[in-house]
Design an enzyme around this catalytic site. Structure first.
Site, PDB file in Angstrom:
ATOM      1  N   TYR A 160     -20.777  -9.643  41.092  1.00 43.72           N
ATOM      2  CA  TYR A 160     -21.301  -8.432  40.437  1.00 43.72           C
ATOM      3  C   TYR A 160     -22.753  -8.188  40.864  1.00 43.72           C
ATOM      4  CZ  TYR A 160     -22.497  -5.160  36.676  1.00 43.72           C
ATOM      5  OH  TYR A 160     -22.915  -4.057  35.963  1.00 43.72           O
ATOM      6  N   LYS A 164     -24.159  -5.013  43.074  1.00 36.61           N
ATOM      7  CA  LYS A 164     -25.151  -4.050  42.560  1.00 36.61           C
ATOM      8  C   LYS A 164     -26.419  -4.043  43.422  1.00 36.61           C
ATOM      9  CE  LYS A 164     -22.714  -2.420  39.102  1.00 36.61           C
ATOM     10  NZ  LYS A 164     -22.239  -1.025  39.100  1.00 36.61           N
TER      11      LYS A 164
HETATM   12  N1  LIG Z   1     -21.801  -2.080  30.015  1.00 38.47           N
HETATM   13  C1  LIG Z   1     -22.924  -2.620  30.436  1.00 38.47           C
HETATM   14  O1  LIG Z   1     -23.580  -3.410  29.741  1.00 38.47           O
HETATM   15  C2  LIG Z   1     -23.473  -2.231  31.793  1.00 38.47           C
HETATM   16  C3  LIG Z   1     -24.801  -2.546  32.121  1.00 38.47           C
HETATM   17  C4  LIG Z   1     -25.298  -2.169  33.365  1.00 38.47           C
HETATM   18  C5  LIG Z   1     -24.502  -1.495  34.252  1.00 38.47           C
HETATM   19  N2  LIG Z   1     -23.203  -1.204  33.919  1.00 38.47           N
HETATM   20  C6  LIG Z   1     -22.372  -0.474  34.889  1.00 38.47           C
HETATM   21  O2  LIG Z   1     -21.963   0.754  34.280  1.00 38.47           O
HETATM   22  C7  LIG Z   1     -20.707   1.153  34.791  1.00 38.47           C
HETATM   23  C8  LIG Z   1     -19.730   1.414  33.651  1.00 38.47           C
HETATM   24  O3  LIG Z   1     -19.620   0.239  32.884  1.00 38.47           O
HETATM   25  P1  LIG Z   1     -18.786   0.201  31.519  1.00 38.47           P
HETATM   26  O4  LIG Z   1     -19.304  -0.972  30.765  1.00 38.47           O
HETATM   27  O5  LIG Z   1     -18.764   1.534  30.913  1.00 38.47           O
HETATM   28  O6  LIG Z   1     -17.334  -0.175  32.089  1.00 38.47           O
HETATM   29  P2  LIG Z   1     -15.900   0.044  31.422  1.00 38.47           P
HETATM   30  O7  LIG Z   1     -15.998   0.336  29.973  1.00 38.47           O
HETATM   31  O8  LIG Z   1     -15.070  -1.109  31.886  1.00 38.47           O
HETATM   32  O9  LIG Z   1     -15.396   1.355  32.179  1.00 38.47           O
HETATM   33  C9  LIG Z   1     -15.146   1.345  33.565  1.00 38.47           C
HETATM   34  C10 LIG Z   1     -14.658   2.701  34.007  1.00 38.47           C
HETATM   35  O10 LIG Z   1     -14.340   2.616  35.404  1.00 38.47           O
HETATM   36  C11 LIG Z   1     -13.000   3.086  35.607  1.00 38.47           C
HETATM   37  N3  LIG Z   1     -12.365   2.369  36.712  1.00 38.47           N
HETATM   38  C12 LIG Z   1     -12.144   1.032  36.812  1.00 38.47           C
HETATM   39  N4  LIG Z   1     -11.471   0.765  37.960  1.00 38.47           N
HETATM   40  C13 LIG Z   1     -11.264   1.962  38.573  1.00 38.47           C
HETATM   41  C14 LIG Z   1     -10.621   2.357  39.774  1.00 38.47           C
HETATM   42  N5  LIG Z   1     -10.036   1.477  40.603  1.00 38.47           N
HETATM   43  N6  LIG Z   1     -10.582   3.673  40.096  1.00 38.47           N
HETATM   44  C15 LIG Z   1     -11.151   4.597  39.276  1.00 38.47           C
HETATM   45  N7  LIG Z   1     -11.792   4.281  38.130  1.00 38.47           N
HETATM   46  C16 LIG Z   1     -11.832   2.984  37.780  1.00 38.47           C
HETATM   47  C17 LIG Z   1     -12.284   2.823  34.283  1.00 38.47           C
HETATM   48  O11 LIG Z   1     -11.229   3.718  34.074  1.00 38.47           O
HETATM   49  P3  LIG Z   1      -9.680   3.438  34.397  1.00 38.47           P
HETATM   50  O12 LIG Z   1      -9.385   2.023  33.984  1.00 38.47           O
HETATM   51  O13 LIG Z   1      -8.989   4.479  33.582  1.00 38.47           O
HETATM   52  O14 LIG Z   1      -9.535   3.661  35.863  1.00 38.47           O
HETATM   53  C18 LIG Z   1     -13.406   3.138  33.283  1.00 38.47           C
HETATM   54  O15 LIG Z   1     -13.446   4.525  33.052  1.00 38.47           O
HETATM   55  C19 LIG Z   1     -20.280   0.052  35.769  1.00 38.47           C
HETATM   56  O16 LIG Z   1     -20.643   0.396  37.074  1.00 38.47           O
HETATM   57  C20 LIG Z   1     -21.087  -1.152  35.291  1.00 38.47           C
HETATM   58  O17 LIG Z   1     -21.303  -2.091  36.324  1.00 38.47           O
HETATM   59  C21 LIG Z   1     -22.681  -1.562  32.712  1.00 38.47           C
END
Ligand SMILES: NC(=O)c1ccc[n+]([C@@H]2O[C@H](COP(=O)([O-])OP(=O)(O)OC[C@H]3O[C@@H](n4cnc5c(N)ncnc54)[C@H](OP(=O)(O)O)[C@@H]3O)[C@@H](O)[C@H]2O)c1
Length: 255
Positions: A160, A164
């Protein structure tokens, strides 16, 4: 353009990937409040339709588009469909991504491919497909979801963190190459955000205390914290920023 207008997103069109849940869905709801027309992409059709319906119920505009970001042909099909249906794409928020805490000694090749294919390869090819449309319609703004994990080591998150860090460097090169096409490319790096994906870990008091110990501002990131930075990078107020990486980490990486 007056100064106030520089902060307006009303009537702009924005694609958000990974918008079926979590940060993508939360930011979509807040962008709708600013009058942005939203094209929401992910694999889960029903979940996407639910997010769009909730936005429309509150008077916003949102359309769902299914895509598997691990499949380049599907990315191109999806972006062509959005452009055909909707016309000009002003903004792309490349949000989709995943992490999977596994100690480095236990990682498998399939873990590497799964995370890199979504976090880096999918982001690149989606950006390329959208940039071709933006270049043909006078430019646009691309915002890439990175993480504080691109610059801070998080134990158990080797792939990860590497993916990033790759997003940050990819952001710079694309910004450099596409500046002449009037496309800006920037990245954002939130600390932990409370979402369905992080809830289980953040609800564990010991894990939460460990996280908060690292954040001088004393809290994790809210959806509004993320959306505020996205809105700035999407608005004309940030027209002179490109290739930048904005941390939203409450001070985690100050020291
Ligand atoms: N949450 C945190 O604390 C945090 C902190 C820093 C950065 N981030 C970043 O923010 C972003 C979102 O994180 P999140 O926590 O909201 O994640 P999440 O709740 O797991 O949501 C991930 C999203 O990506 C989609 N996705 C996954 N695989 C996919 C694929 N093969 N094709 C198309 N869509 C896909 C999922 O939808 P489907 O399953 O319907 O495809 C879902 O809408 C990520 O890039 C993560 O690295 C998160």
């Amino acid at each position: 353009m007056g100064f106030e207008e520089k902060f307006s997103l009303r009537g702009k069109s924005m694609i958000i990937t990974g918008a079926s849940k979590g940060i993508g869905a939360g930011v979509a709801g807040l962008m709708a409040e600013l009058g942005v027309r939203l094209y929401l992409a992910a694999r889960g059709k029903d979940a996407l339709e639910g997010v769009c319906a909730a936005i429309r119920e509150k008077g916003g505009e949102a359309c769902p588009y299914t895509v598997d970001l691990r499949n380049v042909a599907d990315i191109r099909r999806c972006v062509d469909k959005i452009a055909r249906d909707q016309g000009k794409i002003d903004i792309l928020f490349n949000n989709a991504g995943m992490g999977k805490p596994i100690p480095a000694l236990d990682l498998e090749e399939s873990d590497w491919d799964e995370m890199m294919d979504l976090n880096l390869k999918g982001m690149f090819f989606f950006s390329q497909a959208v940039a071709k449309k933006m270049a043909a319609t006078g430019g646009g703004k691309i915002i890439n979801m990175s993480s504080q994990a691109s610059v801070a080591a998080i134990s158990g998150e080797t792939i990860y963190c590497a993916s990033k860090a790759g997003v940050n460097q990819m952001t710079k090169v694309l910004a450099y190459e596409w500046a002449g096409k009037k496309i800006t490319v920037n990245a954002i790096g939130p600390t932990f955000v409370y979402t369905p994906g992080t809830a289980e870990r953040l609800d564990d008091p010991a894990f939460r205390a460990e996280v908060l110990k690292n954040i001088p501002l004393g809290r994790v990131c809210s959806m509004e914290d993320v959306a505020g930075t996205v809105a700035f990078l999407a608005s004309p107020a940030s027209d002179m920023l490109t290739g930048d990486f904005i941390l939203i980490d409450g001070g985690w990486t100050i020291t």
